[in-house]
Design a protein around this motif. Structure first.
Motif, PDB file in Angstrom:
ATOM      1  N   GLN A  93      87.808  27.799   6.239  1.00  0.00           N
ATOM      2  CA  GLN A  93      86.463  27.745   6.415  1.00  0.00           C
ATOM      3  C   GLN A  93      85.819  28.448   5.511  1.00  0.00           C
ATOM      4  OE1 GLN A  93      85.774  24.788   7.764  1.00  0.00           O
ATOM      5  NE2 GLN A  93      87.445  24.391   9.458  1.00  0.00           N
ATOM      6  N   ASP A  94      84.539  28.280   5.173  1.00  0.00           N
ATOM      7  CA  ASP A  94      83.554  29.140   4.692  1.00  0.00           C
ATOM      8  C   ASP A  94      83.285  30.282   5.541  1.00  0.00           C
ATOM      9  OD1 ASP A  94      83.515  27.958   2.181  1.00  0.00           O
ATOM     10  OD2 ASP A  94      81.794  26.700   2.615  1.00  0.00           O
TER      11      ASP A  94
ATOM     12  N   TYR B 115      75.112  32.447   4.864  1.00  0.00           N
ATOM     13  CA  TYR B 115      76.116  32.144   5.514  1.00  0.00           C
ATOM     14  C   TYR B 115      76.114  32.788   6.888  1.00  0.00           C
ATOM     15  CZ  TYR B 115      78.509  29.249   2.041  1.00  0.00           C
ATOM     16  OH  TYR B 115      78.708  28.391   1.256  1.00  0.00           O
ATOM     17  N   ILE B 116      75.799  34.232   7.112  1.00  0.00           N
ATOM     18  CA  ILE B 116      75.873  34.817   8.211  1.00  0.00           C
ATOM     19  C   ILE B 116      74.850  34.081   9.058  1.00  0.00           C
ATOM     20  CG2 ILE B 116      75.265  36.903   9.159  1.00  0.00           C
ATOM     21  CD1 ILE B 116      76.560  38.330   6.313  1.00  0.00           C
ATOM     22  N   VAL B 117      73.480  34.277   8.670  1.00  0.00           N
ATOM     23  CA  VAL B 117      72.315  33.483   9.479  1.00  0.00           C
ATOM     24  C   VAL B 117      72.613  32.266   9.871  1.00  0.00           C
ATOM     25  CG1 VAL B 117      70.950  35.116   8.495  1.00  0.00           C
ATOM     26  CG2 VAL B 117      70.832  32.941   7.615  1.00  0.00           C
ATOM     27  N   THR B 118      73.423  31.338   9.197  1.00  0.00           N
ATOM     28  CA  THR B 118      73.588  30.119   9.681  1.00  0.00           C
ATOM     29  C   THR B 118      74.815  30.223  10.968  1.00  0.00           C
ATOM     30  OG1 THR B 118      73.489  29.101   7.374  1.00  0.00           O
ATOM     31  CG2 THR B 118      74.882  27.736   8.756  1.00  0.00           C
ATOM     32  N   GLU B 119      75.749  31.191  10.759  1.00  0.00           N
ATOM     33  CA  GLU B 119      76.595  31.012  11.973  1.00  0.00           C
ATOM     34  C   GLU B 119      75.923  31.842  13.246  1.00  0.00           C
ATOM     35  OE1 GLU B 119      79.617  30.137  12.351  1.00  0.00           O
ATOM     36  OE2 GLU B 119      79.425  29.234  10.013  1.00  0.00           O
TER      37      GLU B 119
ATOM     38  N   ARG C  38      65.358  34.389   1.971  1.00  0.00           N
ATOM     39  CA  ARG C  38      65.028  33.166   1.306  1.00  0.00           C
ATOM     40  C   ARG C  38      66.218  32.008   1.693  1.00  0.00           C
ATOM     41  NH1 ARG C  38      65.332  33.901  -4.414  1.00  0.00           N
ATOM     42  NH2 ARG C  38      67.047  35.457  -3.887  1.00  0.00           N
ATOM     43  N   SER C  39      65.909  30.800   2.133  1.00  0.00           N
ATOM     44  CA  SER C  39      66.885  29.863   2.382  1.00  0.00           C
ATOM     45  C   SER C  39      67.124  29.119   1.249  1.00  0.00           C
ATOM     46  CB  SER C  39      66.551  28.935   3.571  1.00  0.00           C
ATOM     47  OG  SER C  39      65.268  28.225   3.399  1.00  0.00           O
ATOM     48  N   THR C  40      66.394  29.026   0.134  1.00  0.00           N
ATOM     49  CA  THR C  40      66.718  28.261  -0.978  1.00  0.00           C
ATOM     50  C   THR C  40      67.953  28.728  -1.843  1.00  0.00           C
ATOM     51  OG1 THR C  40      64.398  28.038  -1.412  1.00  0.00           O
ATOM     52  CG2 THR C  40      65.735  27.446  -3.269  1.00  0.00           C
ATOM     53  N   PRO C  41      68.295  29.884  -1.910  1.00  0.00           N
ATOM     54  CA  PRO C  41      69.524  30.117  -2.868  1.00  0.00           C
ATOM     55  C   PRO C  41      70.660  29.597  -1.741  1.00  0.00           C
ATOM     56  CG  PRO C  41      67.853  31.988  -2.616  1.00  0.00           C
ATOM     57  CD  PRO C  41      67.481  31.143  -1.847  1.00  0.00           C
ATOM     58  N   TYR C  42      70.795  29.699  -0.480  1.00  0.00           N
ATOM     59  CA  TYR C  42      71.760  29.486   0.371  1.00  0.00           C
ATOM     60  C   TYR C  42      71.883  27.697   0.135  1.00  0.00           C
ATOM     61  CZ  TYR C  42      74.384  27.957   4.511  1.00  0.00           C
ATOM     62  OH  TYR C  42      75.162  27.243   5.369  1.00  0.00           O
ATOM     63  N   ALA C  43      70.595  27.057   0.063  1.00  0.00           N
ATOM     64  CA  ALA C  43      70.646  25.522   0.076  1.00  0.00           C
ATOM     65  C   ALA C  43      71.367  25.214  -1.185  1.00  0.00           C
ATOM     66  CB  ALA C  43      69.413  25.198   0.391  1.00  0.00           C
ATOM     67  N   TYR C  44      71.061  25.571  -2.050  1.00  0.00           N
ATOM     68  CA  TYR C  44      71.429  25.200  -3.565  1.00  0.00           C
ATOM     69  C   TYR C  44      73.080  25.491  -3.663  1.00  0.00           C
ATOM     70  CZ  TYR C  44      67.234  23.614  -5.426  1.00  0.00           C
ATOM     71  OH  TYR C  44      65.930  22.904  -5.664  1.00  0.00           O
ATOM     72  N   ALA C  45      73.510  26.639  -2.954  1.00  0.00           N
ATOM     73  CA  ALA C  45      74.942  26.897  -2.867  1.00  0.00           C
ATOM     74  C   ALA C  45      75.817  26.036  -2.246  1.00  0.00           C
ATOM     75  CB  ALA C  45      75.066  28.492  -2.222  1.00  0.00           C
ATOM     76  N   ARG C  46      75.037  25.414  -1.151  1.00  0.00           N
ATOM     77  CA  ARG C  46      75.643  24.389  -0.408  1.00  0.00           C
ATOM     78  C   ARG C  46      75.828  23.044  -1.025  1.00  0.00           C
ATOM     79  NH1 ARG C  46      77.493  25.281   4.956  1.00  0.00           N
ATOM     80  NH2 ARG C  46      78.740  23.744   4.195  1.00  0.00           N
ATOM     81  N   ASP C  47      74.846  22.741  -1.775  1.00  0.00           N
ATOM     82  CA  ASP C  47      74.736  21.461  -2.405  1.00  0.00           C
ATOM     83  C   ASP C  47      73.855  21.667  -3.688  1.00  0.00           C
ATOM     84  OD1 ASP C  47      74.261  18.941  -3.542  1.00  0.00           O
ATOM     85  OD2 ASP C  47      73.425  18.142  -1.717  1.00  0.00           O
ATOM     86  N   ILE C  48      74.355  21.764  -4.875  1.00  0.00           N
ATOM     87  CA  ILE C  48      73.682  21.979  -6.189  1.00  0.00           C
ATOM     88  C   ILE C  48      72.533  21.166  -6.480  1.00  0.00           C
ATOM     89  CG2 ILE C  48      75.251  20.685  -7.608  1.00  0.00           C
ATOM     90  CD1 ILE C  48      75.250  23.346  -9.624  1.00  0.00           C
TER      91      ILE C  48
END
Length: 337
Positions: free
Chosen positions: A191-192, A220-224, A290-300
């Motif tokens: 898992q990531d 990923y950390i704040v999502t957990e 910022r949440s945008t970099p994480y969002a694009y990392a999960r779905d380009i």
């Protein structure tokens, strides 16, 4: 804990080494929030040890030598001149040990009575009610012990926790910046990211090495953290291992090794539940991240993470860098490059 408050400002010099192959180095030791904090002479964090998992290698002998439970290779040696810190650590270890359940005659009588009571009300009391009660009475020390036990089982599949000294120091800085608990990076998780009881967050090395900026790793950390906000990780464990283990934990303070093996396998093979977007955005905002970099990392394409992109709490705002470029490079080599 009263004893913890008493020693909150205590500091001492000591000799620390991360592995048996390394030279010992002079460090400063202080007692933090349920942790032993080790920093170098430049105030750079080197390690955080959970007080619940500190062991002494030479009881009754000075200078005192301590190590994390299960890792005798990493040591902390306190000279005889630092007797006050040695005594403080021993006092806290004894206080934690006393808080752990111990079988005795009265305990066995109480357990027998509990069996009769639970047998009588089993038909009327939903398993969820028992879980609620268990979650209220299990102390943080036991939660941390369960989390560490799960980590040991996950390491059998993923490989040992990455332990590069400079990388761990950089990871400690990132954890502090995000107000996260302990974080461990593993070389080959399925898992990531994951979280387990005891506020422990686990990251696969890919979420650090595959990206060019720390904002994604932090995402990923704040999502957990958001997943943990939604449901108690100990409740997740109890739902998987079943009512019998719930009852065992409630009455004996322990979870069977077989149940821990089962839950570790579940974590490694079952995709984690999707995090609530509202909770995620709240966590990103709290961290000024910022949440945008994480969002694009999960779905380009951004299609499945559009809410995180449109709801970016830092959109149009200036944000401080999460960490220096040097520390980011150190973090990226935490697993050895």
């Amino acid at each position: 804990m009263t004893a913890l408050t008493k020693y909150a400002r205590l500091e001492a010099t000591a000799l620390w080494r991360a592995t048996p192959q390394e030279q010992r180095r002079e460090v400063i030791v202080s007692i933090g929030d349920a942790t032993l904090v080790i920093i170098d002479n430049n105030d750079k964090p080197l390690a955080h040890w959970s007080l619940a998992a500190v062991e002494r290698a030479n009881p009754g002998i000075r200078p005192a030598i301590f190590h994390p439970d299960g890792d005798p290779g990493e040591t902390l040696e306190l000279p005889e001149a630092e007797a006050e810190m040695t005594d403080a650590i021993e006092t806290l270890r004894k206080a934690i040990e006393k808080s752990r359940p111990r079988p005795g005659r009265l305990r066995w009588i109480g357990m027998a009575a509990s069996v009769l009571v639970v047998a009588w009300i089993a038909a009327f009391w939903l398993p969820g009610a028992m879980q609620d009660h268990t979650l209220k009475v299990v102390p943080k020390v036991k939660r941390s012990a369960i989390g560490l036990a799960l980590l040991k089982r996950i390491e059998r599949v993923s490989g040992a926790v990455c332990s590069d000294t400079a990388g761990r120091a950089a990871l400690g800085l990132l954890a502090t910046r995000l107000q996260a608990g302990p974080i461990a990076v593993l070389p080959n998780m399925t898992q990531d990211s994951l979280h387990v009881p005891g506020d422990l967050i686990l990251l696969d090395r890919s979420v650090i090495e595959d990206f060019e900026e720390p904002d994604i790793t932090a995402g990923y950390i704040v999502t957990e953290q958001a997943r943990r906000d939604a449901t108690d990780p100990l409740r997740d464990l109890l739902q998987v291992v079943g009512l019998r283990e719930n009852f065992r934990l409630l009455t004996t303070g322990d979870v069977a090794p077989e149940a821990l093996d089962l839950y570790a396998e579940h974590l490694m093979t079952t995709p984690p539940a999707a995090a609530d977007t509202g909770r995620q955005i709240t966590r990103f905002e709290r961290a000024a991240l910022r949440s945008t970099p994480y969002a694009y990392a999960r779905d380009i394409t951004g299609e499945t993470t559009l809410e995180l992109i449109e709801g970016d709490p830092m959109n149009g705002k200036l944000t401080e860098p999460l960490m220096s470029d040097a520390n980011w490079l150190r973090l990226q080599t935490i697993c050895g490059g």
